[in-house]
Design a protein around this motif. Sequence first.
Motif, PDB file in Angstrom:
ATOM      1  N   GLY A   8      -1.661   4.413 -81.163  1.00 14.97           N
ATOM      2  CA  GLY A   8      -1.199   3.237 -80.419  1.00 14.97           C
ATOM      3  C   GLY A   8      -0.535   2.199 -81.302  1.00 14.97           C
ATOM      4  N   SER A   9      -0.139   2.605 -82.517  1.00  9.60           N
ATOM      5  CA  SER A   9       0.631   1.694 -83.382  1.00  9.60           C
ATOM      6  C   SER A   9       2.100   2.097 -83.338  1.00  9.60           C
ATOM      7  N   PRO A  10       2.990   1.108 -83.283  1.00  6.56           N
ATOM      8  CA  PRO A  10       4.416   1.467 -83.355  1.00  6.56           C
ATOM      9  C   PRO A  10       4.809   2.004 -84.727  1.00  6.56           C
ATOM     10  N   ARG A  11       3.971   1.754 -85.744  1.00  8.50           N
ATOM     11  CA  ARG A  11       4.328   2.190 -87.098  1.00  8.50           C
ATOM     12  C   ARG A  11       3.770   3.597 -87.339  1.00  8.50           C
ATOM     13  N   LYS A  12       4.645   4.452 -87.899  1.00  9.79           N
ATOM     14  CA  LYS A  12       4.249   5.842 -88.076  1.00  9.79           C
ATOM     15  C   LYS A  12       3.960   6.190 -89.531  1.00  9.79           C
ATOM     16  N   ASN A  15      -1.444   1.916 -91.417  1.00 11.27           N
ATOM     17  CA  ASN A  15      -2.909   2.022 -91.427  1.00 11.27           C
ATOM     18  C   ASN A  15      -3.494   2.899 -90.321  1.00 11.27           C
ATOM     19  N   THR A  16      -3.090   2.611 -89.085  1.00 10.72           N
ATOM     20  CA  THR A  16      -3.728   3.300 -87.955  1.00 10.72           C
ATOM     21  C   THR A  16      -3.468   4.800 -88.008  1.00 10.72           C
ATOM     22  N   ILE A  17      -2.211   5.172 -88.215  1.00 10.57           N
ATOM     23  CA  ILE A  17      -1.879   6.604 -88.220  1.00 10.57           C
ATOM     24  C   ILE A  17      -2.524   7.307 -89.419  1.00 10.57           C
ATOM     25  N   SER A  86      -5.710   2.239 -82.445  1.00 10.79           N
ATOM     26  CA  SER A  86      -4.829   1.104 -82.157  1.00 10.79           C
ATOM     27  C   SER A  86      -5.022  -0.004 -83.186  1.00 10.79           C
ATOM     28  N   PRO A  87      -3.919  -0.630 -83.590  1.00  9.41           N
ATOM     29  CA  PRO A  87      -4.067  -1.892 -84.316  1.00  9.41           C
ATOM     30  C   PRO A  87      -4.539  -2.955 -83.330  1.00  9.41           C
ATOM     31  N   ILE A  88      -5.067  -4.028 -83.865  1.00 15.25           N
ATOM     32  CA  ILE A  88      -5.385  -5.182 -83.025  1.00 15.25           C
ATOM     33  C   ILE A  88      -4.170  -6.097 -83.001  1.00 15.25           C
ATOM     34  N   TYR A  89      -3.684  -6.366 -81.791  1.00 19.79           N
ATOM     35  CA  TYR A  89      -2.590  -7.324 -81.583  1.00 19.79           C
ATOM     36  C   TYR A  89      -3.140  -8.440 -80.699  1.00 19.79           C
ATOM     37  N   ASN A  90      -2.983  -9.671 -81.132  1.00 18.81           N
ATOM     38  CA  ASN A  90      -3.455 -10.812 -80.340  1.00 18.81           C
ATOM     39  C   ASN A  90      -4.881 -10.601 -79.832  1.00 18.81           C
ATOM     40  N   MET A 131      -7.074  -3.826 -88.293  1.00 19.61           N
ATOM     41  CA  MET A 131      -6.780  -5.248 -88.028  1.00 19.61           C
ATOM     42  C   MET A 131      -6.699  -6.045 -89.324  1.00 19.61           C
ATOM     43  N   GLY A 132      -6.043  -7.195 -89.197  1.00 16.39           N
ATOM     44  CA  GLY A 132      -5.875  -8.059 -90.365  1.00 16.39           C
ATOM     45  C   GLY A 132      -7.109  -8.872 -90.700  1.00 16.39           C
ATOM     46  N   ILE A 133      -7.927  -9.168 -89.734  1.00 12.84           N
ATOM     47  CA  ILE A 133      -9.087 -10.031 -90.007  1.00 12.84           C
ATOM     48  C   ILE A 133     -10.155  -9.292 -90.810  1.00 12.84           C
ATOM     49  N   THR A 134     -11.037 -10.086 -91.401  1.00 16.26           N
ATOM     50  CA  THR A 134     -12.127  -9.503 -92.194  1.00 16.26           C
ATOM     51  C   THR A 134     -13.293  -9.133 -91.273  1.00 16.26           C
ATOM     52  N   ASP A 169      -9.043  -6.076 -92.498  1.00 11.64           N
ATOM     53  CA  ASP A 169      -8.349  -6.673 -93.641  1.00 11.64           C
ATOM     54  C   ASP A 169      -7.265  -5.746 -94.190  1.00 11.64           C
ATOM     55  N   THR A 170      -6.506  -5.144 -93.283  1.00  9.96           N
ATOM     56  CA  THR A 170      -5.555  -4.112 -93.700  1.00  9.96           C
ATOM     57  C   THR A 170      -4.368  -4.694 -94.466  1.00  9.96           C
ATOM     58  N   TYR A 171      -3.788  -3.862 -95.271  1.00 10.11           N
ATOM     59  CA  TYR A 171      -2.592  -4.215 -96.050  1.00 10.11           C
ATOM     60  C   TYR A 171      -1.406  -4.012 -95.126  1.00 10.11           C
ATOM     61  N   GLN A 172      -0.700  -5.123 -94.823  1.00  7.14           N
ATOM     62  CA  GLN A 172       0.259  -5.076 -93.719  1.00  7.14           C
ATOM     63  C   GLN A 172       1.692  -4.732 -94.129  1.00  7.14           C
ATOM     64  N   PHE A 173       2.115  -5.208 -95.283  1.00  4.51           N
ATOM     65  CA  PHE A 173       3.517  -5.014 -95.701  1.00  4.51           C
ATOM     66  C   PHE A 173       3.579  -4.158 -96.958  1.00  4.51           C
TER      67      PHE A 173
HETATM   68  C1  LIG Z   1       2.082  -8.490 -82.902  1.00  2.86           C
HETATM   69  C2  LIG Z   1       0.922  -8.449 -83.854  1.00  2.86           C
HETATM   70  C3  LIG Z   1      -0.247  -9.123 -83.544  1.00  2.86           C
HETATM   71  C4  LIG Z   1      -1.354  -9.065 -84.405  1.00  2.86           C
HETATM   72  N1  LIG Z   1      -2.503  -9.711 -84.039  1.00  2.86           N
HETATM   73  C5  LIG Z   1      -3.609  -9.553 -84.803  1.00  2.86           C
HETATM   74  C6  LIG Z   1      -4.840 -10.159 -84.399  1.00  2.86           C
HETATM   75  O1  LIG Z   1      -4.941 -10.817 -83.369  1.00  2.86           O
HETATM   76  N2  LIG Z   1      -5.924  -9.978 -85.175  1.00  2.86           N
HETATM   77  C7  LIG Z   1      -5.875  -9.225 -86.335  1.00  2.86           C
HETATM   78  O2  LIG Z   1      -6.901  -9.077 -86.982  1.00  2.86           O
HETATM   79  N3  LIG Z   1      -4.721  -8.643 -86.744  1.00  2.86           N
HETATM   80  C8  LIG Z   1      -3.591  -8.780 -86.003  1.00  2.86           C
HETATM   81  N4  LIG Z   1      -2.416  -8.180 -86.392  1.00  2.86           N
HETATM   82  C9  LIG Z   1      -2.400  -7.351 -87.641  1.00  2.86           C
HETATM   83  C10 LIG Z   1      -2.569  -5.855 -87.352  1.00  2.86           C
HETATM   84  O3  LIG Z   1      -3.632  -5.608 -86.460  1.00  2.86           O
HETATM   85  C11 LIG Z   1      -2.860  -5.063 -88.620  1.00  2.86           C
HETATM   86  O4  LIG Z   1      -1.898  -5.331 -89.588  1.00  2.86           O
HETATM   87  C12 LIG Z   1      -2.961  -3.576 -88.330  1.00  2.86           C
HETATM   88  O5  LIG Z   1      -3.652  -2.926 -89.354  1.00  2.86           O
HETATM   89  C13 LIG Z   1      -1.592  -2.943 -88.166  1.00  2.86           C
HETATM   90  O6  LIG Z   1      -1.719  -1.566 -87.932  1.00  2.86           O
HETATM   91  P1  LIG Z   1      -0.620  -0.531 -88.474  1.00  2.86           P
HETATM   92  O7  LIG Z   1      -0.599  -0.692 -89.956  1.00  2.86           O
HETATM   93  O8  LIG Z   1      -1.097   0.795 -88.031  1.00  2.86           O
HETATM   94  O9  LIG Z   1       0.665  -0.906 -87.834  1.00  2.86           O
HETATM   95  C14 LIG Z   1      -1.279  -8.284 -85.604  1.00  2.86           C
HETATM   96  C15 LIG Z   1      -0.068  -7.627 -85.927  1.00  2.86           C
HETATM   97  C16 LIG Z   1       1.023  -7.711 -85.071  1.00  2.86           C
HETATM   98  C17 LIG Z   1       2.308  -6.977 -85.432  1.00  2.86           C
END
Ligand SMILES: Cc1cc2nc3c(=O)[nH]c(=O)nc-3n(C[C@H](O)[C@H](O)[C@H](O)COP(=O)(O)O)c2cc1C
Length: 215
Positions: A8-12, A15-17, A86-90, A131-134, A169-173
């Motif tokens: 459920g992540s747009p990124r292939k 982290n999620t994949i 799934s990543p956590i979004y909002n 997710m990004g949070i700890t 606390d995932t590494y996002q970029f």
């Molecule tokens: C649109 C959007 C909203 C996000 N909202 C949250 C959030 O509410 N809480 C959180 O912990 N991380 C949030 N994140 C961070 C992602 O959950 C995190 O980077 C995740 O590991 C991404 O997964 P991916 O690497 O598989 O794409 C958000 C990221 C995006 C792009």
Amino acid sequence: MKIIAINGSPRKNKNTITLLNKALEGAKSQGSEIELINLYDLKYRGCISCFACKRKNGEHGRCAMKDDLTHVLEKLKTADAIIFGSPIYNMNITSGMSALLERFIFSNVIYSTEIPTVYPRKIQSGFIYTMGITEKYMEDTGYKLILKPHQDFISMVLGNPIKLLYSYDTYQFTDYEKYESSMFSEKEKAKHRDEQFPIDCQKAFDMGVSLAINV
Ligand SMILES: Cc1cc2nc3c(=O)[nH]c(=O)nc-3n(C[C@H](O)[C@H](O)[C@H](O)COP(=O)(O)O)c2cc1C
């Protein structure tokens, strides 16, 4: 024995994949046939409330909408276990995963007091969140409560408790320097990625093994 993972992540390549592939590796190590479905390759919508799946003489367990999700929902019926990711979004799962779950869950329940699910078999499932949070933030804020309803629905439809894995606390970029990210310490993020993410990968692998051996 067939195990299907749904990304459920747009990124292939993130982290999620990565965790889903580890879980599939674990399942494969036990002899499972495996498949990964990338939701963001598909064009589909969430439930449109047509109620075709609830009609008295209708086809219970089948979503009547015709789009790219149609064959996915049919394929899921052939799985011996399903791993959602799934990543956590909002503060919740992504819209792509949410739309899939609307149709998967709603088409497999009817408004009956006696029949909790019309899914053809009892099977195992897992859900992997990134997710990004700890972890501390998640525990302190009661974030997990937001995720409980869809977990409960999946457990009810598939007839078994769902297994859960949270990766924090995932590494996002790839390159933090290119982005405004003063909210985080890149060093701390990199440390977490190097020390904790491999542990999460092992947990995902173990989830795959456990799902496969409990089929
Ligand atoms: C649109 C959007 C909203 C996000 N909202 C949250 C959030 O509410 N809480 C959180 O912990 N991380 C949030 N994140 C961070 C992602 O959950 C995190 O980077 C995740 O590991 C991404 O997964 P991916 O690497 O598989 O794409 C958000 C990221 C995006 C792009």
